[in-house]
Every structure is written in structure tokens, then in C-alpha cells.
Motif scaffolding. Structure first.
Motif, short mmCIF file in Angstrom:
data_model
loop_
_atom_site.label_atom_id
_atom_site.label_comp_id
_atom_site.label_asym_id
_atom_site.label_seq_id
_atom_site.Cartn_x
_atom_site.Cartn_y
_atom_site.Cartn_z
N GLU A 1 -27.08 -13.47 -2.11
CA GLU A 1 -28.49 -13.07 -2.05
C GLU A 1 -28.67 -11.81 -1.21
OE1 GLU A 1 -30.64 -16.43 -0.64
OE2 GLU A 1 -30.38 -17.58 -2.49
N GLU A 2 -27.95 -11.76 -0.08
CA GLU A 2 -28.07 -10.60 0.81
C GLU A 2 -27.52 -9.34 0.14
OE1 GLU A 2 -26.29 -11.46 4.53
OE2 GLU A 2 -27.67 -13.10 4.97
N ILE B 1 -31.23 0.92 -4.06
CA ILE B 1 -31.61 1.52 -5.35
C ILE B 1 -33.06 2.03 -5.29
CG2 ILE B 1 -32.09 1.03 -7.79
CD1 ILE B 1 -29.66 -0.93 -7.65
N GLU B 2 -33.94 1.18 -4.74
CA GLU B 2 -35.36 1.53 -4.70
C GLU B 2 -35.65 2.60 -3.66
OE1 GLU B 2 -37.33 -2.15 -3.99
OE2 GLU B 2 -37.06 -2.89 -6.04
N ASP B 3 -34.84 2.66 -2.59
CA ASP B 3 -35.01 3.62 -1.50
C ASP B 3 -36.42 3.56 -0.91
OD1 ASP B 3 -34.10 5.52 0.28
OD2 ASP B 3 -34.86 7.18 -0.92
N LYS B 4 -36.92 2.36 -0.72
CA LYS B 4 -38.23 2.22 -0.08
C LYS B 4 -38.22 1.00 0.84
CE LYS B 4 -40.45 -0.54 -3.72
NZ LYS B 4 -41.56 -0.63 -4.65
N LEU B 5 -39.09 1.03 1.83
CA LEU B 5 -39.19 -0.07 2.78
C LEU B 5 -40.39 -0.94 2.42
CD1 LEU B 5 -38.51 1.86 6.10
CD2 LEU B 5 -36.93 0.39 4.88
N GLU B 6 -40.14 -2.24 2.41
CA GLU B 6 -41.21 -3.18 2.07
C GLU B 6 -42.07 -3.52 3.29
OE1 GLU B 6 -41.61 -7.60 -0.01
OE2 GLU B 6 -39.68 -6.55 -0.01
N GLN C 1 -31.45 9.25 8.43
CA GLN C 1 -31.10 8.46 7.26
C GLN C 1 -30.28 7.22 7.61
OE1 GLN C 1 -32.03 8.59 3.93
NE2 GLN C 1 -33.53 9.96 4.85
N LYS C 2 -29.44 7.33 8.64
CA LYS C 2 -28.65 6.17 9.06
C LYS C 2 -29.58 5.07 9.57
CE LYS C 2 -24.68 6.95 11.11
NZ LYS C 2 -23.65 7.25 12.14
N MET C 3 -30.61 5.46 10.32
CA MET C 3 -31.58 4.49 10.83
C MET C 3 -32.37 3.87 9.67
SD MET C 3 -31.29 4.07 14.07
CE MET C 3 -32.83 3.25 14.44
N ARG C 4 -32.68 4.68 8.67
CA ARG C 4 -33.40 4.15 7.50
C ARG C 4 -32.53 3.11 6.78
NH1 ARG C 4 -37.83 5.45 4.54
NH2 ARG C 4 -37.78 4.95 2.32
N GLY C 5 -31.23 3.38 6.71
CA GLY C 5 -30.31 2.42 6.11
C GLY C 5 -30.29 1.12 6.89
N LYS D 1 -33.35 -0.94 6.01
CA LYS D 1 -33.20 -1.63 4.72
C LYS D 1 -32.36 -2.90 4.88
CE LYS D 1 -33.49 2.61 1.99
NZ LYS D 1 -32.73 3.59 1.19
N TYR D 2 -31.31 -2.79 5.69
CA TYR D 2 -30.45 -3.95 5.95
C TYR D 2 -31.24 -5.05 6.66
CZ TYR D 2 -26.62 -6.69 7.98
OH TYR D 2 -25.79 -7.72 8.37
N LEU D 3 -32.07 -4.65 7.63
CA LEU D 3 -32.87 -5.62 8.38
C LEU D 3 -33.86 -6.34 7.47
CD1 LEU D 3 -33.67 -3.67 11.68
CD2 LEU D 3 -31.90 -5.36 11.28
N GLU D 4 -34.42 -5.64 6.50
CA GLU D 4 -35.36 -6.28 5.58
C GLU D 4 -34.68 -7.39 4.78
OE1 GLU D 4 -38.95 -3.17 4.70
OE2 GLU D 4 -37.32 -3.26 3.22
#
Length: 480
Positions: free
Chosen positions: A132-133, A142-147, A160-164, A167-170
Motif C-alpha cells: 500500500e505504501e 506521478i501526480e506531483d502534488k501534495l494532498e 525538491q528533496k524536501m518536497r519528496g 510526499k513520503y510523509l503523506e
């Protein structure tokens, strides 16, 4: 019996024997899995699956009306995401191999031992969680957006590394697994922990505690509380932070400083979800999510025996490493603006302007204290500012970029020079001087004052060297 790590999992048991259904159901509930659905008639399974989902399915092979083989084939086609554990009295290797080929995650022979059953279910849960993860992370990339953008509103970054990492945290925040956050001092580890708590949707509180300097007794008292009379001075019962974090998140900072005894106690909490207040022999349960952080090299501590290997692997279910500010220099301009605004509001001032050279100067500093250090530097500059303009000198008074290379960076510089492959004919000192001056001016974006600071010399000394270089270049041109 050790409790399961997650109370939210659901298990369906399909078996035509009523006694078997009761036995397995009792084992699961004693192990912390309360959402157990019993199906005695195998024909009901397809109808049930249309109504609800399950984390794991226990399936008997020999049943009337529809055999376990038929159901296994149906499940692998229609519900491949559900791990299926086959339970059967048939002790044949060929049958086991056939079931695994058809998609079963495990094959257990009746009568099934309690520990084997729980171990198999745990393994299936873990595999499902990882799938699931991975799928969730792929989707985020793929979506390159934060929920959950609002959860990261306190973390100022364009890196960009922080943005990655966001995404992992989400993806991981909604699980109940522990999280290990590593990174140098001042990189924002507690802010990351708070973001995880916000995304998790947990109704309980976020409780943070720095465990550095706590001996084993203080650690136990702080986290688990104590019973009246547990020690001299314990005049009343005290609730620990573990209890206050129930239904929420407990954040333990500086986890690398825990004593061996305290590490063992934390390991037991993670494994069994229970703890004992000091002076009490009655266990208390907890469902708090544990997040830990350290600025130490935890891998090295494990290898040297200073940190328990079993605790490390428990905590490392999810690992987030925050990059230092020197590796995300594009964040310096936005952080500078943010801290100037913040400092000005707190001091009741109008935000001062500043020359672009300030950014260039800061970009050439290594920031051993990272974001926390930058904040302190900006607050100090704004506080001492007597006009509406921040001069470069306000920052030069606080930091000296010529002496900003810390031990780690110095070792990197030495390593670089050791690995350099010089040509057979070595360059002269003058030639190396020219290259260094050229590089310093490039980094300083042409600002001679900043270039001089990088080189650790005065501006006058740099001007003399530049004058010599220009004179030498002119002589070469006119001699041709």
C-alpha cells in the motif's frame, strides 16, 4: 501473548467447522485483533466481499459446496490485494506448492499452533502495508502534488528533496508504525513530527519530550508516571506522558541519548503496547503513535553496541532523513524573507530592506546550526537594525564565512584533495592562486568583499592580487 501492533486490521475466517471458527477467533482477539468476521458457509464469501474489505483472509481448503481451491482461484482473480492464508489438514508438499502458485501468502497445517498463526498474520499484514505504501508513494510521485499542504505550512522550503519527503510523509502518516527522524541539529525534526501528527488524523494530542539527560528513573517517571509511594517524594499518583498521548502522538527527541535500560523499556512498549507506571504491577495499555528523532549517527551507534539493534529496527519502520541547510541553499532566500518578517512583527518594527549581497554572503556559509542558526542570525540583525535597511555588515558581525567549515566539511575537503589526480607537471602556487580567486569571485557573484571573506583575506589583499593578475594578463596581450 504479545499484542498485535495495529488494532485496526480486520480478518475474515472461512471454515465450515464451527469449532475451528471459534478457536481461531479467540486466538486473534487475544492477540489484539478485535475485528474478526466468521463465515461458515463458503458461498457467502463473494457476497461479503462486495460489502466490506479485509486486511487478511484465513481460508480452509476442505469445505462443502465450494472448495477452498475454487475460492482461492476466485480471490486471486477478483481480490488480489487481500493476503490469503490457507488452513488445512492436508499435509502434502504438492498441495502447499499449488496453493502458493495460486496466490496464497502462506500455508498452515491443522491443528495450527497459536504462535505460527499469529506470526503468519503479522507477516501478511506487513507485506500488505508495504504494498500500500509503495503504491501510494508511486501515485504521489506521478501526480506531483501534495494532498495535505496545510500540514507543512510551518516548514518553509522550495527544495525538491524536501518536497519528496513531504510526499513520503503523506503516504506513511496514516499508519501506526513508529517513525525515525534523523538529521543535524536545527533541521526541523519536531516540525516534521508535528506534520505527521496532523496528517494522521489522530484525535489525541501531540506530546513532545526531549529525553536527553534523563536517567532511567526519570525516563520511566516522565513517560509512564508513578504510583503514590513509588519513591521518596512521590506523594500522589502521577500520570505519565504516554497516557497523555493516548489516541495521539508521542514525540521523543534526542533518542540516541537513552540509556540501555530505557531503550529496553521503550522496546517493550512498541512490542506489547503496554507499560508499567513506577511502583505499579498493573499494566496500562497505549495506542499512542511513537515518533523519535536524533541528530546522532544512529547506524554507527548500533554497530558500536551503543544502541539496541532490535529497538533500531522497530523504530526504523519508517525513516526520514532531513538534509542540512547547506544542501538546500535555494531555501536561504525564502527563509531570510520569512525570518525578517517574523522578527520584525515580534519586535514591532517595519520589515527592513536588504542588499542582494546579503543572500550571496549567506549562501557561502555552511550553517552548522542549520535553520535554527539562520533564524538566530536574522533575529539578531533585525533587533540591532536602527534604520529601515539591513546592511551586509550586520551579518558579517555575526558570522565569518572564512571560518565556517565545520569538522565534517573539513574532512570532505581533505578527502577531495587526497582523491585529486594532478597532472604529471604540478601547477604552480600562482596558478592555483588564480584558480582559487576565480572560484571565489564566481561564488560571490562578482562581489569582491564577499570573495575576500571566502578566501579568508582582506579586501585590500584581494585587490592587490587582482591588480597583479590584470597586469600580468595585459602584458601577455601586448607582448603578442
Amino acid at each position: 501473548m504479545t499484542k498485535m501492533d495495529n488494532f485496526k486490521y480486520s480478518v475474515a475466517i472461512v471454515d465450515d467447522e464451527k469449532e475451528s471458527l471459534y478457536t481461531y477467533s479467540l486466538i486473534l482477539k487475544q492477540s489484539g485483533i478485535n475485528d474478526v468476521f466468521l463465515i461458515q458457509d463458503p458461498r457467502e464469501l463473494p457476497l461479503v466481499l462486495k460489502e466490506r474489505a479485509f486486511s487478511v483472509l484465513l481460508l480452509d481448503l476442505s469445505m462443502p459446496h465450494i472448495s477452498g481451491f475454487e475460492l482461492l482461484k476466485y480471490l486471486s482473480m477478483e481480490y488480489p490485494e487481500i493476503p490469503v492464508i490457507v488452513l488445512t489438514a492436508i499435509k502434502e508438499i504438492e498441495t502447499a506448492v499449488e496453493c502458493i502458485k495460486m496466490g496464497a501468502s502462506d500455508y498452515l497445517v491443522k491443528p495450527v499452533e497459536r504462535n505460527k498463526l499469529i506470526s503468519s498474520i503479522k507477516k501478511a499484514f506487513e507485506m500488505n502495508r508495504l504494498k500500500e505504501e509503495i503504491l501510494g508513494l508511486k501515485q504521489r510521485l506521478i501526480e506531483d502534488k501534495l494532498e495535505y499542504k496545510e500540514a507543512f505550512s510551518e516548514i518553509i522550503t522550495v527544495n525538491q528533496k524536501m518536497r519528496g519527503i513531504f510526499k513520503y510523509l503523506e503516504v506513511i502518516s496514516k499508519t501506526d508504525q513508529p517513525v525515525l527522524i534523523t538529521g543535524e541539529t536545527g533541521t526541523g525534526k519536531e516540525l516534521i513530527a508535528r506534520a505527521i501528527h496532523k496528517i494522521s488524523g489522530k484525535k489525541g494530542d501531540f506530546i513532545a519530550v526531549n529525553v536527553a539527560g534523563l536517567d532511567d528513573t526519570m525516563f520511566s517517571d516522565t513517560l509512564f508516571g508513578h504510583k503514590k509511594g513509588a519513591y521518596t517524594g512521590a506523594i500522589s499518583n502521577r500520570e505519565g506522558l504516554m497516557s497523555k498521548a493516548n489516541g495521539g502522538t508521542l514525540f521523543l527527541d534526542e533518542i540516541g541519548d537513552l540509556s540501555e535500560a530505557s531503550q529496553l523499556k521503550l522496546l517493550r512498549v512498541l512490542q506489547e503496547k503496554v507499560y508499567y507506571p513506577l511502583g505499579s504491577d498493573i499494566p496500562k495499555s497505549t495506542d499512542a503513535r511513537i515518533i523519535v528523532a536524533t541528530n546522532q549517527d544512529i547506524h554507527e551507534m548500533v554497530s558500536k553496541g551503543k544502541f539496541r539493534k532490535d529497538l533500531f529496527y522497530r523504530l526504523k519502520a519508517h525513516h526520514v532523513h532531513l538534509p542540512p541547510l547547506r544542501e538546500r541553499k535555494e531555501d536561504i532566500p525564502v527563509l531570510l524573507e520569512y525570518f525578517i518578517e517574523e522578527a520584525s512583527i515580534s519586535l514591532g518594527k517595519k520589515p527592513p530592506k536588504y542588499p542582494k549581497e546579503v543572500i550571496t554572503y549567506l549562501m557561502n556559509y555552511s550553517f552548522p546550526g542549520n535553520i535554527r542558526e539562520l533564524k538566530m542570525i536574522v533575529y539578531d540583525a533585525v533587533a540591532r537594525c536602527k534604520s529601515h535597511f539591513l546592511s551586509l555588515d550586520a551579518f558579517k558581525d555575526t558570522i565569518d564565512i572564512s571560518n565556517s567549515i565545520d569538522k565534517e566539511l573539513k574532512s570532505e575537503v581533505v578527502k577531495f584533495y587526497l582523491q585529486m589526480r594532478f597532472p604529471e607537471k604540478l601547477p604552480t602556487l600562482k596558478e592555483m592562486e588564480e584558480l582559487l580567486i576565480e572560484e571565489a569571485l564566481r561564488r560571490a557573484q562578482g562581489n569582491q568583499g564577499i570573495a575576500a571573506s571566502i578566501l579568508g583575506i582582506t579586501r585590500q589583499a584581494l585587490n592587490k592580487r587582482l591588480h597583479k593578475l590584470h597586469k600580468k594578463t595585459s602584458e601577455k596581450i601586448f607582448s603578442k
